[in-house]
Motif scaffolding. Sequence first.
Motif, PDB file in Angstrom:
ATOM      1  N   PRO A  52       0.823  -1.218   0.000  1.00 17.59           N
ATOM      2  CA  PRO A  52       0.000   0.000   0.000  1.00 17.59           C
ATOM      3  C   PRO A  52       0.852   1.261   0.000  1.00 17.59           C
ATOM      4  CG  PRO A  52      -0.888  -1.615   1.531  1.00 17.59           C
ATOM      5  CD  PRO A  52       0.431  -2.161   1.043  1.00 17.59           C
ATOM      6  N   LEU A  53       0.452   2.216  -0.814  1.00 20.75           N
ATOM      7  CA  LEU A  53       1.239   3.425  -1.041  1.00 20.75           C
ATOM      8  C   LEU A  53       0.569   4.639  -0.409  1.00 20.75           C
ATOM      9  CD1 LEU A  53       1.999   2.790  -4.811  1.00 20.75           C
ATOM     10  CD2 LEU A  53       3.470   2.275  -2.849  1.00 20.75           C
ATOM     11  N   PRO A  54       1.338   5.645   0.008  1.00 24.18           N
ATOM     12  CA  PRO A  54       0.757   6.874   0.527  1.00 24.18           C
ATOM     13  C   PRO A  54       0.337   7.805  -0.601  1.00 24.18           C
ATOM     14  CG  PRO A  54       3.133   7.005   0.638  1.00 24.18           C
ATOM     15  CD  PRO A  54       2.809   5.633   0.111  1.00 24.18           C
ATOM     16  N   ALA A  55      -0.578   8.706  -0.269  1.00 27.34           N
ATOM     17  CA  ALA A  55      -1.052   9.705  -1.229  1.00 27.34           C
ATOM     18  C   ALA A  55      -0.841  11.101  -0.651  1.00 27.34           C
ATOM     19  CB  ALA A  55      -2.524   9.495  -1.551  1.00 27.34           C
ATOM     20  N   LEU A  97      -9.536   8.764  -2.148  1.00 26.78           N
ATOM     21  CA  LEU A  97      -8.251   8.089  -2.079  1.00 26.78           C
ATOM     22  C   LEU A  97      -8.124   7.126  -0.909  1.00 26.78           C
ATOM     23  CD1 LEU A  97      -5.838  11.052  -2.917  1.00 26.78           C
ATOM     24  CD2 LEU A  97      -6.499   9.166  -4.412  1.00 26.78           C
ATOM     25  N   GLN A 120      -7.942   3.435  -1.159  1.00 31.64           N
ATOM     26  CA  GLN A 120      -6.976   2.957  -2.157  1.00 31.64           C
ATOM     27  C   GLN A 120      -5.519   3.007  -1.691  1.00 31.64           C
ATOM     28  OE1 GLN A 120      -7.644   4.331  -6.262  1.00 31.64           O
ATOM     29  NE2 GLN A 120      -9.348   5.588  -5.520  1.00 31.64           N
ATOM     30  N   VAL A 121      -5.250   3.721  -0.591  1.00 35.94           N
ATOM     31  CA  VAL A 121      -3.868   3.993  -0.200  1.00 35.94           C
ATOM     32  C   VAL A 121      -3.666   3.706   1.287  1.00 35.94           C
ATOM     33  CG1 VAL A 121      -3.559   5.745  -1.995  1.00 35.94           C
ATOM     34  CG2 VAL A 121      -4.371   6.441   0.274  1.00 35.94           C
ATOM     35  N   SER A 122      -2.412   3.776   1.725  1.00 36.37           N
ATOM     36  CA  SER A 122      -2.108   3.525   3.131  1.00 36.37           C
ATOM     37  C   SER A 122      -2.416   4.721   4.017  1.00 36.37           C
ATOM     38  CB  SER A 122      -0.632   3.140   3.280  1.00 36.37           C
ATOM     39  OG  SER A 122       0.210   4.184   2.788  1.00 36.37           O
ATOM     40  N   VAL A 126      -3.300   9.361   3.677  1.00 41.15           N
ATOM     41  CA  VAL A 126      -3.510  10.534   2.827  1.00 41.15           C
ATOM     42  C   VAL A 126      -2.975  11.768   3.546  1.00 41.15           C
ATOM     43  CG1 VAL A 126      -5.177  11.976   1.614  1.00 41.15           C
ATOM     44  CG2 VAL A 126      -5.585   9.509   1.823  1.00 41.15           C
ATOM     45  N   LEU A 157       1.753   8.561  -4.457  1.00 41.72           N
ATOM     46  CA  LEU A 157       0.739   9.087  -5.371  1.00 41.72           C
ATOM     47  C   LEU A 157       0.507  10.554  -5.069  1.00 41.72           C
ATOM     48  CD1 LEU A 157      -1.717   8.211  -7.418  1.00 41.72           C
ATOM     49  CD2 LEU A 157      -3.054   8.811  -5.398  1.00 41.72           C
ATOM     50  N   VAL A 216      -5.407   4.037  -8.033  1.00 44.68           N
ATOM     51  CA  VAL A 216      -4.116   3.589  -7.525  1.00 44.68           C
ATOM     52  C   VAL A 216      -3.800   2.179  -8.011  1.00 44.68           C
ATOM     53  CG1 VAL A 216      -2.744   3.190  -5.453  1.00 44.68           C
ATOM     54  CG2 VAL A 216      -4.341   5.115  -5.532  1.00 44.68           C
ATOM     55  N   LEU A 218       1.931   8.305 -10.003  1.00 40.95           N
ATOM     56  CA  LEU A 218       2.778   7.610  -9.034  1.00 40.95           C
ATOM     57  C   LEU A 218       4.221   8.000  -9.309  1.00 40.95           C
ATOM     58  CD1 LEU A 218       1.549   3.902  -8.734  1.00 40.95           C
ATOM     59  CD2 LEU A 218       1.319   5.738  -7.055  1.00 40.95           C
TER      60      LEU A 218
END
Length: 208
Positions: A6-9, A42, A45-47, A49, A98, A112, A139
């Motif tokens: 999981p990616l940060p936004a 978001l 979808q992400v770790s 925000v 992101l 994402v 990304l």
Amino acid sequence: MAELAPLPAVILAGGLSRRMGEDKALIRLGEKPLALHVAARLAPQVSTVYLNAPAEHVLSDTLPVLSDSLPDRPGPLAGVLAGMTVFSDRPDAPTHVLTTPCDTPFLPRDLVRRLAEQADGGTIVIAASAGRTHPVTALWPVTLAADLKLWLDDPTHRRVFDFIARHRTKTIEFPLFDSPFGRVDPFFNINTPEDLALARIILERGVL
């Protein structure tokens, strides 16, 4: 392509909104500010925000804030750099961050996932729709932080497309969605009072 963790936004809200005459992140759309609509899109979808904005921003009680490290609010690349830097310095650093602007309330719910499917170590993966790229909805590999910092040290280097052109990129096309007003771009961004009026109608009619 290996699945990414999981990616940060980072929601970019550090710029000046001259056409709207006020901070776009705080403009009310329905019951909440624009930036919180983007955050709600978001969050599943992400770790995590973050909001790229001045430290004293009104929404700092709601979203964690990342401020630009460069003075004078030099544009969206400064927000991208803030996100890359804060996460690249962590022991459990994600591979990518992101970013997206604070004025895009109808982001795809699979944004994402679809971008991450095409991500690799040094490639910037950019969203597109209707044949047009959206360079700050992307990304960004955190490994590009040092290069971006050097790039922005030159005050003539502010255009996002110029920096992107220095690196490998992939562009992912997203479909338009149907509404009572015809087909609408999921990256529709609010730049004028007319845009805001349309966004309110779209929201009220629940076409998303």
